[in-house]
Design an enzyme around this catalytic site. Sequence first.
Site, mmCIF file in Angstrom:
data_model
loop_
_atom_site.group_PDB
_atom_site.id
_atom_site.type_symbol
_atom_site.label_atom_id
_atom_site.label_comp_id
_atom_site.label_asym_id
_atom_site.label_seq_id
_atom_site.Cartn_x
_atom_site.Cartn_y
_atom_site.Cartn_z
ATOM 1 N NE ARG A 291 -9.205 5.106 3.366
ATOM 2 C CZ ARG A 291 -7.986 5.587 3.213
ATOM 3 N NH1 ARG A 291 -7.792 6.861 2.929
ATOM 4 N NH2 ARG A 291 -6.934 4.800 3.334
ATOM 5 C CB CYS B 221 -1.012 -0.043 1.135
ATOM 6 S SG CYS B 221 -2.435 1.010 0.833
ATOM 7 C CG HIS C 137 -3.324 -3.308 4.321
ATOM 8 N ND1 HIS C 137 -2.151 -2.746 4.774
ATOM 9 C CD2 HIS C 137 -3.907 -2.371 3.534
ATOM 10 C CE1 HIS C 137 -2.041 -1.521 4.282
ATOM 11 N NE2 HIS C 137 -3.084 -1.267 3.531
#
Length: 237
Positions: free
Chosen positions: A127, A93, A189
């Site tokens: 997001r 990320c 993640h």
Amino acid sequence: MKTLKIMCLYPNEMNIYGDHGNLLTLQKRAQWHGFETEYIQHEPDKPLDTTADIIIGGGGQDSGQDKIQADLLKNGAVLRQLAADGVPMLMICGLYQLFGHYFETHAGHHIDGIGLFDAWTKAGPTRLIGNVITETELGEIIGYENHSGLTHLNKNQSAFGRVIKGAGNNGADGTEGARRYNVFGSYLHGPILPKNPLLADELIKIAATNKFGKFTPRKIDDCLARQARNIAATRPR
Ligand code: GLN
């Protein structure tokens, strides 16, 4: 005993959504495969240890990316050389973004990267959050994304995988992450390595082969990883 040195870049600033689990997984699996491990923590303004066998880095807030930018740029040439020498790396990320050319935040602030990946990132309107399934050369990779940045790969940059479920690099072109030499960049993640033993073992295999000429994997019971994968694969977020 053979030792593998694992270096984590900026674990104080760049380490969110469980990315620390990637280090634990590499340490544990390397031990299960018969290696000792040594941990190297790289912090801003410390000299970069160039003897690491595996280099990992995690995600971070825009502010964390800002804090480490100067040190990362200072070490960019060395990291690019280590990558060209075949050192395996995994960047998640926020550091994946800064292994590309730059990340432009919502406020229009440019955080420059080291250009190891021929890619650039700009914050998007929403997001992108949720579980992700991708298909890669190694097999199916499952993880969890949470980013505002939309990453675009320039035409000669290969992706790490293709999205089966989730948004990936930008929610539009079906790509996820990037791969160059033995460097893997990904938005995932989760953390990514406990859920994807095949990727953890790939990093260990490359490191062990670079250092000792060969890698003989031992049999590891991955039933917990399989359970975690099954749960993540059936949950939207
Ligand atoms: N700050 C970056 C973004 O929002 C990276 C986020 C992250 O590392 N999870 O895109």
